[in-house]
Design an enzyme around this catalytic site. Structure first.
Site, mmCIF file in Angstrom:
data_model
loop_
_atom_site.group_PDB
_atom_site.id
_atom_site.type_symbol
_atom_site.label_atom_id
_atom_site.label_comp_id
_atom_site.label_asym_id
_atom_site.label_seq_id
_atom_site.Cartn_x
_atom_site.Cartn_y
_atom_site.Cartn_z
ATOM 1 N N THR A 35 0.855 -1.185 0.000
ATOM 2 C CA THR A 35 0.000 0.000 0.000
ATOM 3 C C THR A 35 0.884 1.226 0.000
ATOM 4 O O THR A 35 1.689 1.421 0.910
ATOM 5 C CB THR A 35 -0.965 0.037 1.196
ATOM 6 O OG1 THR A 35 -1.517 1.347 1.323
ATOM 7 C CG2 THR A 35 -0.268 -0.349 2.491
ATOM 8 N N ASP B 123 0.045 4.083 0.573
ATOM 9 C CA ASP B 123 -0.372 5.020 1.621
ATOM 10 C C ASP B 123 0.286 4.743 2.962
ATOM 11 O O ASP B 123 0.115 5.520 3.906
ATOM 12 C CB ASP B 123 -1.894 4.968 1.804
ATOM 13 C CG ASP B 123 -2.647 5.554 0.623
ATOM 14 O OD1 ASP B 123 -1.998 6.189 -0.222
ATOM 15 O OD2 ASP B 123 -3.873 5.363 0.550
ATOM 16 N N MET C 18 1.816 9.409 -11.871
ATOM 17 C CA MET C 18 3.265 9.450 -12.101
ATOM 18 C C MET C 18 3.995 8.772 -10.955
ATOM 19 O O MET C 18 5.002 8.087 -11.160
ATOM 20 C CB MET C 18 3.731 10.899 -12.237
ATOM 21 C CG MET C 18 3.214 11.604 -13.473
ATOM 22 S SD MET C 18 3.765 13.323 -13.549
ATOM 23 C CE MET C 18 5.523 13.111 -13.666
#
Length: 522
Positions: A257, A259, A411
């Site tokens: 992940t 995040d 990106m």
């Protein structure tokens, strides 16, 4: 030293250097206990085939798993009794920043131990009979190809010859147009030089029965799932179904992940690369804003529920005036709002740079609602909404600004990882295979307090890891930006408003006693 106090005492009482005296005694109802292949099947351990040709003598035929000492293991293996302390603060004052409390609200140190990852001297699979499968699920993340590559490399090092790559996530189990790819070292040798996933990714999960049917049909004995919370929840469901069918198979996850929101872990792979790339976007926004008259740079970064990328990239850049994350509430309008503060920064410096997480401010706008195929909440586009509000505010205030909005999400997700993540992904991939050969199942691998560990999947996906507004790191972040609390002050006896809520305005504790060493020792 890794181990529990009881272990160390027993070692000391038996002469100190005798390795036979070392034994870890897990606590009652150990939350970090791991399911093992031998729980369901009669599988005698065999000598490890991992790097047996590199140094040292083979383990003697008369040796047994219960009588392997340090010399037998040749110091390239990790003892199965090795543990890592999960919480390392032994004493913390209740008013100290970052101190965790138990359910009663009291501070109490509870030693919790996670099993240390690494190769074992004894394994529970014959490598020649192993058929392994690898799948990557969810969205893209820097480092996916590195993990795939190292899983393949390490399986081959053990002697595995049959490795399947499942295409396009769990969808590859049911879509006949995308059959599994036969993987080997030559095929994956250079995939770490590219971003994305060599196997492809997708969100969602087809019927569980279909997945388990394919695993059984293909005679898979090791299944590696590279994904986030949702994918790990799927891995647990697959493990449970395979367990019911008494399939001789282990399920191992590698947490992915971008995040960085997996519970307990120091960090997840791809996060360092994401912070590095996000910093570039922030610096670009600063350059654009500083080169314009009354320039405003706004950058939206990833972070549905957790603001880790936003927080770390803000500190890394050092050019940010305002940072907004999902965990901290704020107001847009009024004397104490974000817009008024932006106006002050423009008047003072002629520039303002704002960095927001995608999940910030969802209470201020109407989200799309519902969840996506991976179970993630569908968010409103806060970045574009915020940019529109900023333009409207300054237009009505008759203050000309030149606003630039940057969203580098794809990106960042699609790039190859940096050197730190290359190393990190390689170690995670290797340890995933070590855990599988050790016979552990329904586990994931990760770093806790700088040590690589095997962890039960259910305990790391029980909730998302979020930024604590009262943590040391968040205070470092707002110290870097210099921003105020974007909420009106709350007037209550003895209480003041802080980013984390109401806190007592009283002194947290008296100043420490100081004096000379001689006076303290009297």
């Amino acid at each position: 030293m890794v181990g529990c106090f009881n272990c160390l005492c027993r070692r000391g009482n038996s002469g100190g250097s005798n390795p036979q005296a070392f034994h870890f005694t897990p606590p009652f109802n150990d939350p970090f206990a791991l399911p093992h292949l031998s729980d369901q099947h009669n599988v005698p351990p065999i000598e490890s085939t991992y790097r047996t040709k590199s140094g040292g003598n083979p383990i003697e035929e008369t040796a047994s798993p219960t009588r392997v000492d340090a010399d037998d293991m040749r110091r390239i293996y990790v003892h199965d009794d090795d543990r890592v302390l999960v919480k390392i603060v032994h004493f913390g004052h209740p008013s100290s920043v970052g101190i965790e409390y138990d359910e009663s609200g009291d501070w109490q140190f509870q030693p919790l131990w996670a099993r240390r990852a690494g190769p074992r001297a004894w394994i529970y699979f014959n490598p020649e009979q192993v058929r392994a499968a690898i799948v990557t699920c969810g969205g893209l993340c820097p480092g996916l190809n590195d993990v795939i590559r190292q899983v393949v490399f390490t399986l081959e090092t053990y002697g595995v010859k049959h490795i399947l790559g499942i295409q396009y996530g769990f969808k590859g189990f049911v879509d006949k147009n995308y059959p599994p790819i036969k993987l080997n070292r030559k095929l994956v040798q250079t995939i770490n030089m590219e971003g994305g996933s060599f196997l492809g990714v997708s969100r969602g999960c087809p019927p569980l029965k279909d997945i388990v049917d394919r695993l059984e049909e293909w005679n898979v004995s090791m299944f590696f799932v590279i994904g986030g919370n949702g994918s790990h929840a799927g891995a647990t469901a697959i493990y449970e179904q395979c367990d019911k069918r008494r399939m001789k198979m282990v399920v191992v996850g590698i947490p992915k992940t971008i995040d960085n929101d997996i519970e307990l872990l120091d960090k997840t792979f791809g996060f360092d690369t994401a912070v590095e790339e996000a910093q570039r976007a922030i610096n670009a926004a600063y350059t654009e804003a500083s080169s314009a008259y009354n320039g405003v740079g706004i950058v939206k970064l990833m972070g549905r529920q957790s603001g880790y990328i936003t927080m770390y990239a803000t500190i890394a850049s050092g050019q940010v005036d305002i940072v907004l994350i999902p965990e901290v509430t704020f107001t847009m309008n009024g004397k104490y709002g974000v817009l008024e503060y932006m106006k002050k920064r423009i008047e003072q410096n002629g520039i303002c740079v704002v960095v927001v997480a995608e999940g910030a401010g969802q209470d201020l706008l109407e989200g799309v609602g519902g969840t996506d195929a991976s179970g993630n909440p569908i968010l409103g586009d806060f970045g574009k909404w915020f940019t529109g509000k900023v333009k409207d505010f300054f237009s009505k205030a008759k203050v000309p600004i030149d606003a630039k909005y940057i969203d580098p999400t794809y990106m960042i997700r699609a790039r190859a990882c940096n050197s730190g993540d290359h190393i990190f992904c390689s170690i995670l991939g290797q340890n995933a295979v070590h855990g599988a050969f050790a016979g552990y199942t329904n586990i994931t691998v990760g770093v806790i307090n700088t040590h690589y560990c095997f962890l039960p999947i259910p305990i790391v996906i029980r909730k998302a890891r979020m930024v604590d507004p009262n943590s040391v790191m968040y205070h470092r972040c707002v110290t870097s930006t210099g921003q105020p609390d974007f909420n009106p002050p709350i007037h209550a006896p003895g209480l003041v408003a802080t980013p984390g809520g109401l806190k007592s305005s009283l002194q947290p504790h008296p100043p420490p006693a100081r004096g000379s060493r001689r006076s303290r020792n009297k």
